[in-house]
Design a protein around this motif. Sequence first.
Motif, mmCIF file in Angstrom:
data_model
loop_
_atom_site.group_PDB
_atom_site.id
_atom_site.type_symbol
_atom_site.label_atom_id
_atom_site.label_comp_id
_atom_site.label_asym_id
_atom_site.label_seq_id
_atom_site.Cartn_x
_atom_site.Cartn_y
_atom_site.Cartn_z
ATOM 1 N N GLU A 273 9.144 3.394 -12.617
ATOM 2 C CA GLU A 273 8.939 3.714 -14.032
ATOM 3 C C GLU A 273 7.456 3.813 -14.359
ATOM 4 O O GLU A 273 7.021 4.698 -15.107
ATOM 5 C CB GLU A 273 9.614 2.650 -14.903
ATOM 6 N N ARG A 276 5.649 7.083 -13.522
ATOM 7 C CA ARG A 276 5.918 8.244 -14.382
ATOM 8 C C ARG A 276 5.058 8.252 -15.647
ATOM 9 O O ARG A 276 5.136 9.195 -16.453
ATOM 10 C CB ARG A 276 7.403 8.273 -14.777
ATOM 11 N N ASP A 278 2.387 8.970 -18.248
ATOM 12 C CA ASP A 278 1.236 9.817 -18.541
ATOM 13 C C ASP A 278 0.291 9.004 -19.420
ATOM 14 O O ASP A 278 0.532 7.814 -19.666
ATOM 15 C CB ASP A 278 1.657 11.130 -19.212
ATOM 16 N N ALA A 318 8.443 9.075 -6.197
ATOM 17 C CA ALA A 318 7.400 8.745 -7.163
ATOM 18 C C ALA A 318 6.028 9.114 -6.620
ATOM 19 O O ALA A 318 5.177 9.637 -7.350
ATOM 20 C CB ALA A 318 7.454 7.255 -7.500
ATOM 21 N N ASN A 321 5.670 13.052 -6.375
ATOM 22 C CA ASN A 321 5.485 13.674 -7.690
ATOM 23 C C ASN A 321 4.041 13.596 -8.179
ATOM 24 O O ASN A 321 3.638 14.366 -9.055
ATOM 25 C CB ASN A 321 6.406 13.016 -8.719
#
Length: 385
Positions: A273, A276, A278, A318, A321
């Motif tokens: 989590e 991810r 930003d 993760a 990405n």
Amino acid sequence: MTSLKTQLIERAKAEGFDVVRVTTPQAIPEAPARLRQFLAEGFHGEMGWMHERSEQRGAPATLWPEVRSIIMLGVNYGPDSDPMAGLQDRAGGVISVYAQGDDYHDVIKKRLKSLGRWWGEASGAPLKVFIDTAPVMEKPLAAAAGLGWQGKHTNLVSRDFGSWLFLGSIYSAVAIEPDAPERDHCGSCRACLDACPTAAFPAPYRLDARRCISYLTIENKGPIPAEFREAIGNRIYGCDDCLAACPWNKFAVAAREHKLKARAELRVPRLAELARLDDAGFRALFAKNPVKRVGRDRFIRNVLIAIGNSGDVGLADAAENLLGDTSALVRAMAVWALSRLDPARLVGQAWRRDLEADAGVLEEWHGAEAQPRIHLTVQSRVGVP
């Protein structure tokens, strides 16, 4: 008639301070020489601000010539559970105890200012209020005032609160009867030194910050040096190992003030989590929290180190990405993390290396490809047995 000092202590406790003692600006004569040695050896790393005002740090009267007494105050932030337990949960990240709740700078500063206003009126004398953003050597002053002693890990240790005290100070222009200093109770114990994952203590009572995980994950602005990455484990902000190892913690009690308690979502947050986040998500999660100071990119750098150390292939997504992240620092650590979890998948992303312009990221690519397991995979993809 109640003395002014007794009134000060009572008022400080009412403001939320757990311990208050008084010392003099002349109480730490050995501090300047120790600080000069620390700086000369380069143990401060990138913390250039320690050099800039080193004279004021070592001698309180140079910071404010009017000072006659220094009121040292402590706030207990002892955890209500084992701070080391999260190290076993490799899918989660460990945030240092002090950074799991509201920013202590904000919480304590309010209390200091309130106490300072009262003290100024009660004493009729000028004063200055400081927390650790000012050039004040809080730990030597706290030891001189009797709050505790500086342990072999260089942090303050208290017989009542173990290694879990936030410190603040009030410089007062009025002379107050000083308290006796606390003697060193470490004895032959070296639990804190042995607990350090990166061997950051070259000797008892001496810290090389460049090797300290707290420094590496907070103060350090660039990539985490390769030699320390594995030892960092899943520590994503700070490190409590040396503090938690101290035997005096058995006498400590959990923090009683709600604002200093951990937020549930920050105890051992999920790495997937966090990866991810930003910039907007990072700011929202860490609003009013110390972690916000490092910024999203450096924090995600730390998260990727933890992902690379997790041994959990399920976290490879993760890392992958983030290979195309806008931050070169993040891209570099994503390469390292993916090379650890799923080398074949990194090979499949090699086209990114060919488009990469940042030297630091390319260095991580070259380092990953130098690993035998990745080198063999590359050869097999082009038909070399």
